[in-house]
Structure formats: structure tokens, C-alpha cells
Design a protein around this motif. Structure first.
Motif, PDB file in Angstrom:
ATOM      1  N   GLU A   9      10.152   9.387   9.223  1.00 56.66           N
ATOM      2  CA  GLU A   9      10.656   8.892   7.872  1.00 56.66           C
ATOM      3  C   GLU A   9      11.303   7.250   7.990  1.00 56.66           C
ATOM      4  OE1 GLU A   9      13.078  11.387   5.587  1.00 56.66           O
ATOM      5  OE2 GLU A   9      11.947  13.021   5.807  1.00 56.66           O
ATOM      6  N   ILE A  10      11.888   7.439   8.974  1.00 57.32           N
ATOM      7  CA  ILE A  10      12.430   6.225   9.516  1.00 57.32           C
ATOM      8  C   ILE A  10      11.527   4.970   9.426  1.00 57.32           C
ATOM      9  CG2 ILE A  10      13.944   4.695  11.001  1.00 57.32           C
ATOM     10  CD1 ILE A  10      15.532   7.435  11.710  1.00 57.32           C
ATOM     11  N   THR A  11      10.435   5.330  10.411  1.00 58.01           N
ATOM     12  CA  THR A  11       9.499   4.293  10.519  1.00 58.01           C
ATOM     13  C   THR A  11       8.772   3.866   9.405  1.00 58.01           C
ATOM     14  OG1 THR A  11       8.663   5.330  12.539  1.00 58.01           O
ATOM     15  CG2 THR A  11       7.272   3.958  11.398  1.00 58.01           C
ATOM     16  N   SER A  12       8.760   4.755   8.193  1.00 58.88           N
ATOM     17  CA  SER A  12       8.061   4.473   6.940  1.00 58.88           C
ATOM     18  C   SER A  12       8.966   3.549   6.288  1.00 58.88           C
ATOM     19  CB  SER A  12       8.019   5.623   6.317  1.00 58.88           C
ATOM     20  OG  SER A  12       6.736   6.686   6.765  1.00 58.88           O
ATOM     21  N   LEU A  13      10.488   3.799   6.411  1.00 56.80           N
ATOM     22  CA  LEU A  13      11.364   2.963   5.747  1.00 56.80           C
ATOM     23  C   LEU A  13      11.275   1.693   6.276  1.00 56.80           C
ATOM     24  CD1 LEU A  13      14.553   5.389   5.508  1.00 56.80           C
ATOM     25  CD2 LEU A  13      13.146   4.322   3.701  1.00 56.80           C
ATOM     26  N   LEU A  14      11.248   1.463   7.340  1.00 54.35           N
ATOM     27  CA  LEU A  14      11.058   0.109   8.106  1.00 54.35           C
ATOM     28  C   LEU A  14       9.780  -0.693   7.600  1.00 54.35           C
ATOM     29  CD1 LEU A  14      12.115   1.114  11.888  1.00 54.35           C
ATOM     30  CD2 LEU A  14      13.327  -0.559  10.329  1.00 54.35           C
ATOM     31  N   LYS A  15       8.662   0.139   7.474  1.00 53.53           N
ATOM     32  CA  LYS A  15       7.320  -0.471   7.135  1.00 53.53           C
ATOM     33  C   LYS A  15       7.647  -0.905   5.529  1.00 53.53           C
ATOM     34  CE  LYS A  15       3.652   1.422   8.434  1.00 53.53           C
ATOM     35  NZ  LYS A  15       2.542   2.224   8.638  1.00 53.53           N
ATOM     36  N   ARG A  16       8.338  -0.137   4.960  1.00 55.68           N
ATOM     37  CA  ARG A  16       8.475  -0.282   3.198  1.00 55.68           C
ATOM     38  C   ARG A  16       9.409  -1.594   3.218  1.00 55.68           C
ATOM     39  NH1 ARG A  16      11.865   3.827   0.152  1.00 55.68           N
ATOM     40  NH2 ARG A  16      13.289   2.176  -0.083  1.00 55.68           N
ATOM     41  N   PHE A  17      10.523  -1.627   3.770  1.00 54.91           N
ATOM     42  CA  PHE A  17      11.332  -2.959   3.814  1.00 54.91           C
ATOM     43  C   PHE A  17      10.651  -4.122   4.326  1.00 54.91           C
ATOM     44  CE2 PHE A  17      15.074   0.555   3.968  1.00 54.91           C
ATOM     45  CZ  PHE A  17      15.191   0.564   2.608  1.00 54.91           C
ATOM     46  N   ALA A  19       7.338  -4.510   4.054  1.00 47.63           N
ATOM     47  CA  ALA A  19       6.333  -4.785   2.987  1.00 47.63           C
ATOM     48  C   ALA A  19       7.082  -5.430   1.687  1.00 47.63           C
ATOM     49  CB  ALA A  19       5.767  -3.449   2.471  1.00 47.63           C
ATOM     50  N   GLU A  20       8.297  -5.271   1.476  1.00 41.83           N
ATOM     51  CA  GLU A  20       8.844  -5.917   0.463  1.00 41.83           C
ATOM     52  C   GLU A  20       8.786  -7.340   0.869  1.00 41.83           C
ATOM     53  OE1 GLU A  20      12.366  -3.852  -0.160  1.00 41.83           O
ATOM     54  OE2 GLU A  20      11.603  -2.068  -1.057  1.00 41.83           O
ATOM     55  N   ASP A 165       6.627 -13.879   6.173  1.00 39.92           N
ATOM     56  CA  ASP A 165       7.156 -14.654   5.241  1.00 39.92           C
ATOM     57  C   ASP A 165       5.869 -15.786   4.642  1.00 39.92           C
ATOM     58  OD1 ASP A 165       9.553 -13.379   5.636  1.00 39.92           O
ATOM     59  OD2 ASP A 165       9.826 -14.722   7.352  1.00 39.92           O
ATOM     60  N   PHE A 166       5.172 -16.006   5.217  1.00 39.00           N
ATOM     61  CA  PHE A 166       4.072 -17.082   4.787  1.00 39.00           C
ATOM     62  C   PHE A 166       2.751 -16.353   4.401  1.00 39.00           C
ATOM     63  CE2 PHE A 166       6.913 -19.746   7.214  1.00 39.00           C
ATOM     64  CZ  PHE A 166       7.238 -20.640   6.577  1.00 39.00           C
ATOM     65  N   GLY A 167       2.697 -15.173   4.423  1.00 43.45           N
ATOM     66  CA  GLY A 167       1.154 -14.541   3.849  1.00 43.45           C
ATOM     67  C   GLY A 167       0.264 -15.063   4.740  1.00 43.45           C
ATOM     68  N   GLY A 230      11.422  -4.801   8.714  1.00 47.52           N
ATOM     69  CA  GLY A 230      12.335  -4.190   7.978  1.00 47.52           C
ATOM     70  C   GLY A 230      13.597  -3.479   8.286  1.00 47.52           C
ATOM     71  N   GLU A 231      13.858  -4.224   9.719  1.00 53.93           N
ATOM     72  CA  GLU A 231      15.165  -3.530  10.148  1.00 53.93           C
ATOM     73  C   GLU A 231      16.528  -3.826   9.483  1.00 53.93           C
ATOM     74  OE1 GLU A 231      16.734  -6.902  13.560  1.00 53.93           O
ATOM     75  OE2 GLU A 231      14.878  -5.549  13.899  1.00 53.93           O
ATOM     76  N   ASP A 232      16.486  -5.018   8.789  1.00 56.50           N
ATOM     77  CA  ASP A 232      17.817  -5.529   8.202  1.00 56.50           C
ATOM     78  C   ASP A 232      18.026  -4.503   6.951  1.00 56.50           C
ATOM     79  OD1 ASP A 232      18.595  -7.462   9.971  1.00 56.50           O
ATOM     80  OD2 ASP A 232      17.656  -8.998   8.864  1.00 56.50           O
ATOM     81  N   GLY A 233      16.672  -4.255   6.187  1.00 54.00           N
ATOM     82  CA  GLY A 233      16.963  -3.388   5.143  1.00 54.00           C
ATOM     83  C   GLY A 233      17.511  -1.961   5.385  1.00 54.00           C
ATOM     84  N   VAL A 234      16.918  -1.687   6.563  1.00 50.57           N
ATOM     85  CA  VAL A 234      17.440  -0.245   7.051  1.00 50.57           C
ATOM     86  C   VAL A 234      18.868  -0.138   7.668  1.00 50.57           C
ATOM     87  CG1 VAL A 234      17.237   1.491   8.696  1.00 50.57           C
ATOM     88  CG2 VAL A 234      15.154   0.583   7.488  1.00 50.57           C
TER      89      VAL A 234
END
Length: 254
Positions: A9-17, A19-20, A165-167, A230-234
């Protein structure tokens, strides 16, 4: 509490943030620099060498200092076309760096002009060829490592920023996570990496950095560096001294 959730779950959160952040693709936006300086390092089409110089300078100093340097160099050189940067005398680089507040100003006097020389010799003055279409993330990291003064952390950081950040689209294998003390603390606080209690402190630090890199590959083999995005978001959603207490903590730190 995030730190008490299962590892997947933590890994998924890191990936989600992460991805944002990827969806925004606004270039470097979170660093507190002058808007003109930010616009310069974000202009990969006209001034890709600005991005490269900022990455090389992002060592042992505040990020805002490193990412402001290309703008300061442009002011001193009266322009930022690649050929213009081949001309400034050493005294001009010295003047800019001496007033920058960079902790490694003297070393940057050598490394930044050397980077311009390498871009000219290896890429014909077009730094965007470093991340040319069809390149893999690993290949781009390897090309950054060819610059004097660039180690694994900066190389992986640069490639992950280009993607996040640049895609910039790169193929597999993707870059590793950029390891430093901050991300190490985050992984330890989240329980994704157990602490070591060795007598040899220097050896412990080196092993922890390697263990973190391997752990990121284990958790997210498709793109290990995505977890850094995603680390900062978590971490902002965690209490200041949060620690893992769930039964999977031991397995996560193994």
C-alpha cells in the motif's frame, strides 16, 4: 497512519503521488528561484544545456542556488546561446560563482566550463541529444555520468526529473532512485528499509545507500526512481515522528 500500512500500500501511494507529478509536466517548479531563472532551466528546447549545468551544480548546496546559476551565468555572459558559453574567460565564471553562495564554488569553476566543453565535443553543442528519442533511462543516466563531477545520485536525479517533470519519454531499463540522506530517512520512517546497527559508521552509510537502491528496484522494478517522485506527498501526510508498527515491518526491513 501511512506508516502503519502494508508495504504494497505504501509503495502504491508513492507511485500515485509520483504519477500526479508526472501528469503536471510543468518542468522544475518546486524550487524557489527567480521566475526568469526557472524559465531558463525549463526551456529544454532552446537551452537544454541550462538544465545540465543546474543538475551538475546541485551538489552540497541549496537547490535554489544550484538552479539559479544558469540565470546568473546568462547575465554575466550577456546571453545563453551555446556558442556564447564557449567564450567567457575564466574570470567571468569565477565572478559568478564567487557571488553565488555555492559551497563548492571553486570546484564549479572547473566543472561547469568542462561540462560545456563535453557537450560541444560529444553532442555538437546540443545537450538534448543526451536524452534523444529512443534512449533508455539507464542509457541517459550513463551519459550524465560521463560528465566530470557527476555521480550516481546526480545522474539518476537528472533522468528522473526529465521523466517526471518534463514528460520526456524514455524506454526501459528506467533509472534508479536518486539516493541521499533525505530519501533514506523517508524509507526508514516508512518501514520500507530497516536500519543497520554496525560499528563501522562509514561502511553502514554506504551499505544503506546500496540497500535503498536495491530495495527500490525490488518494490518497483519497472521504474525504481518513481518512488522518489512520490516521497514528499507521503511524508507530508505522516506525523513528525511516525514509525511503522504493523506486523509487516520486519519483512519490509529485511
Amino acid at each position: 497512519m501511512i506508516a502503519d500500512r502494508p508495504v504494497d500500500e505504501i509503495t502504491s501511494l508513492l507511485k500515485r503521488f509520483g504519477a500526479e507529478s508526472l501528469e503536471r509536466k510543468r518542468g522544475v517548479s518546486s524550487i524557489d528561484v527567480d521566475p526568469a531563472a526557472r524559465a531558463l532551466v525549463n526551456d529544454l528546447e532552446r537551452y537544454p544545456h541550462a538544465f545540465v549545468l543546474a543538475c551538475i551544480a546541485d551538489r552540497q548546496t541549496k537547490s535554489d542556488i544550484a538552479w539559479s546559476l544558469p540565470g546568473a551565468i546568462r547575465e554575466a555572459a550577456k546571453g545563453f546561446e551555446f556558442d556564447t558559453l564557449l567564450e567567457p574567460p575564466k574570470s567571468e565564471w569565477t565572478s559568478v560563482l564567487a557571488s553565488s553562495g555555492h559551497r563548492l564554488a571553486t570546484e564549479m569553476e572547473r566543472l561547469l566550463p568542462a561540462a560545456i566543453g563535453h557537450i560541444g565535443d560529444r553532442y555538437g553543442g546540443d545537450a538534448s541529444r543526451i536524452w534523444a528519442n529512443g534512449s533508455s533511462g539507464a542509457a541517459v543516466a550513463r551519459r550524465f555520468l560521463a560528465f566530470d563531477g557527476v555521480g550516481p545520485k546526480i545522474a539518476n536525479m537528472a533522468v528522473n526529473i526529465l521523466i517526471r517533470d518534463f514528460g520526456i519519454h524514455l524506454t526501459r531499463p528506467m533509472p534508479d532512485i536518486a539516493v541521499d540522506t533525505h530519501v533514506l530517512r523517508v524509507f526508514e520512517r516508512l518501514g520500507l528499509l530497516g536500519r543497520l546497527d554496525h560499528s563501522q559508521l562509514r561502511s553502514t552509510q554506504g551499505k544503506q545507500q546500496l540497500r535503498l537502491q536495491l530495495r527500490a528496484r525490488e518494490l518497483n522494478p519497472e521504474w525504481p526512481g518513481e518512488l522518489r517522485a512520490g516521497e514528499d506527498g507521503v511524508i507530508h501526510r505522516m506525523p513528525p515522528r511516525a514509525t511503522r508498527r504493523c506486523p509487516c515491518a520486519r519483512a519490509a526491513g529485511s
